[in-house]
Write an enzyme that holds these catalytic residues in place. Structure first.
Site, short mmCIF file in Angstrom:
data_model
loop_
_atom_site.label_atom_id
_atom_site.label_comp_id
_atom_site.label_asym_id
_atom_site.label_seq_id
_atom_site.Cartn_x
_atom_site.Cartn_y
_atom_site.Cartn_z
N GLU A 182 -19.83 -5.57 -3.54
CA GLU A 182 -18.45 -6.06 -3.44
C GLU A 182 -18.30 -7.47 -4.01
OE1 GLU A 182 -15.09 -5.25 -1.50
OE2 GLU A 182 -15.84 -3.73 -2.87
N THR A 237 -1.52 0.63 -10.23
CA THR A 237 -2.78 0.09 -9.73
C THR A 237 -3.51 1.07 -8.82
OG1 THR A 237 -3.80 -1.93 -8.84
CG2 THR A 237 -1.90 -1.04 -7.65
N ASP A 297 -4.79 -9.77 -7.81
CA ASP A 297 -5.12 -8.92 -8.96
C ASP A 297 -3.96 -8.15 -9.58
OD1 ASP A 297 -4.99 -7.45 -6.62
OD2 ASP A 297 -6.99 -6.59 -6.81
N GLU A 356 0.82 -1.21 0.00
CA GLU A 356 0.00 0.00 0.00
C GLU A 356 0.86 1.26 0.00
OE1 GLU A 356 -3.07 0.01 -0.51
OE2 GLU A 356 -3.90 -1.89 0.16
#
EC number: 3.2.1.-
Length: 593
Positions: free
Chosen positions: A434, A584, A320, A184
């Site tokens: 979601e 991303t 992903d 992150e």
């Protein structure tokens, strides 16, 4: 956007632990600070002012030095095929409509930005209902740094310049969190700083990006040079020996390549490229050795550098951006590292064969969804789960198809993106949940709607024991036609669907994608807007009243979701896909020419 978005559970370090670090460990500088980032008062313990350790990451001794540095690839960048559609001259009425919509998106961003400035400046996030602030990403002003390039792209140069002055004050040498999520921090802070630097040329942003890069590099200081993705910031800064974790999410270890490659390119220091290339080499070595050859499982063993053990495979959450970064890193490196092309093509062949399914829908829509696969000892089972997160895959396939001239991938991308648009329209408020489940067709070429088969599948999945009436199950679970289960009813302001819609528009030039984007934006804006900004929704399936809100607005709302909505209504040459590739977190990097 991809990953986890966001999978973070951080614990606030107690004053006693901070004191112990201060007394016992180095090397670091010290400064008077607060135990909680929102509190400007000095820390106190037994009446004494405490000091928070501040680490100079560039000077922290490396315990496992690299002796055979892998250099950046050299040579002139290879010319990439044209990706973006050649848009014709607009008609006057088209320009008026587009610019009206563009202004509405910008107005939404400006409103959120002003509230963040007033209520949560220099903190990670604004709580959009209470007006409080949150620090879940190190306390390093995540929303501020994440939004820098959005400010620039939207022409808010005055706000950008003011923000840059305060970004210079962010101290990446300290945090009150016990553990830092390396992934992150990489995509939000390093990616945000690098992109804003490339767009503006502001050298202070490069300086801060290098500070983040030096910090993250220490997470790779393990015997096998595999990074610790949930990283003990203070132990590392204090000189403790580090070993990579035995359980690591593959997206977190595999989604550092764009940012680290770009930092090495700009600084001419190969150490960051070396760091991520060691991971890439392991991915290549083991790609055909997993339980689903071609793809890698959700969790891998960092300590043993074994990426083959788990049995769960997906393009969705926790995997992903690993796949997303293959074509994008290829572009960032100017096509000079062909391994990324190989990794993309091989993994997507497997993904198409085993993770894709066509859902049975009442309108017999020609769409594709990508689900979860369990594979072990040659037995492969597809679970028809559909995540909002996996909506990024439509754009990935379309980009990869154009970049590597695989036209079938563009077609797959279109059907994946169409599935997300379909899902938005299927829910009562026009907003996708979601996670949901669907009834797969026998094959991906087509099948006719069978209401009885759908009802039987709903009955099989019903949580309510002894409930034999499928109509009651459908009513109790508030299931739109075609949904067999809604597992997570939230909408947390995610960008993945509009990301793929934006890319499909820029690649095809078809206005149906702009129309879909406007429907999505108006629905989201209508139901998520608060007195201050925009809030995540708890349940988008309610059938009376409005969907309830939760006091959360992650930084990706301004960094990604609103940016993609803005760009789809911008003139096509604004951040052209022939000139830029997005990380991303929607931070655009220039493609070397």
């Amino acid at each position: 956007m991809a990953l986890l978005k966001r999978y973070a559970a951080f614990v606030v370090i107690t004053a006693c632990v901070l004191f112990a670090f201060y007394k016992l460990h180095g090397p670091y500088q010290t400064a008077t600070g607060s135990a909680h980032p929102q509190d400007d008062r000095p820390n106190r313990h037994d009446g004494k002012v405490m000091k928070i350790p501040i680490y100079d990451w560039a000077k922290v001794p490396i315990q496992n030095p690299v002796t055979d540095m892998i250099p950046l690839p050299t040579g002139s960048p290879l010319p990439l095929p044209k990706i973006q559609f050649d848009f014709p001259q607009e008609k006057e009425i088209e320009t008026l409509l587009r610019e009206t919509r563009l202004a509405e998106v910008k107005k939404s961003f400006e409103r959120c930005w002003e509230s963040y400035k007033k209520k949560a400046w220099m903190q990670d996030e604004l709580a959009p209902i209470s007006g409080e602030s949150k620090n879940t990403f190190g306390g390093w002003a995540a929303s501020l740094i994440d939004s820098l390039d959005t400010l620039w792209i939207m022409g808010m140069k005055s706000e950008f310049n003011k923000a840059v002055k305060d970004v210079a004050k962010v101290n990446f040498g300290t945090t009150t969190l016990e553990k830092v999520n390396v992934f992150e921090t990489n995509i939000r802070h390093l990616g945000g700083l690098l992109s804003a630097y490339e767009l503006s040329g502001e050298k202070v942003l490069l300086k801060k990006a290098i500070e983040v890069g030096e910090m993250l590099y220490v997470a790779f200081d393990t015997p096998n040079r595999m990074p610790i993705t949930r990283w003990d910031f203070h132990k590392a800064g204090s000189g403790f020996a580090q070993v990579a974790d035995e359980w690591v999410l593959v997206a977190e270890i595999g989604s550092l390549s764009m940012e680290f490659s770009r930092l090495s390119q700009i600084t001419k220091d190969p150490k960051w490229y070396d760091a991520i290339t060691r991971i890439t080499n392991k991915l290549e070595e083991q790609q055909m050795k997993t339980q689903l050859p071609g793809m890698w499982p959700i969790s891998v063993n960092g300590k043993e550098a074994d990426f083959t053990g788990d049995t769960a495979f997906t393009l969705g959450a926790m995997s992903d951006s690993l796949y997303e970064y293959f074509p994008k890193t290829y572009a960032v490196l100017g096509g000079l590292d062909p391994v990324y092309k190989k990794l993309y093509e091989t993994s997507m062949k497997t993904a198409i064969e085993h993770t894709m399914f066509r859902p049975m829908t009442p309108d017999n829509a020609d769409i594709l969804m990508s689900g979860m696969v369990r594979a072990q000892d040659g037995e492969i089972n597809l679970q028809p789960e559909f995540q909002h997160l996996v909506c990024f895959a439509g754009g990935m396939f379309a980009l990869g198809g154009r970049m590597f001239q695989i036209e079938d991938h563009v077609k797959v991308g279109r059907k994946l993106a169409d599935a997300c648009v379909w899902s938005y329209k299927a829910l009562p408020f026009g907003i996708m949940p979601e996670i949901s489940h669907h009834l797969p067709c026998p094959n991906i070429t087509g099948c006719e709607w069978d209401k009885m088969a759908w009802m039987e599948e709903v009955k099989n999945k019903a949580f309510t024991e002894n409930e034999e009436d499928p109509l009651k199950n459908i009513a109790n679970q508030r299931l739109p036609l075609g949904f067999t289960e809604i597992n997570d009813r939230r909408y947390i302001l995610r960008p993945e669907a509009i990301e793929s819609v934006f890319i499909m528009y820029r690649i095809t030039g078809q206005q149906q994608w702009q129309a879909a984007a406007w429907d999505m934006f108006t629905a989201i804006q209508k139901y998520t807007q608060t007195d201050l900004a925009n809030a995540a929704l708890i349940d988008v399936s309610v059938t009376s009243g409005e969907p309830p809100k939760m006091d959360s607005m992650e930084s990706f709302w301004m960094a990604e979701t609103l940016k993609y909505f803005y760009l789809i209504f911008s003139e096509p040459d604004v951040i052209s896909l022939d000139d830029y590739v997005f990380n991303t977190e929607a931070h655009p990097f220039k493609i070397p020419k």
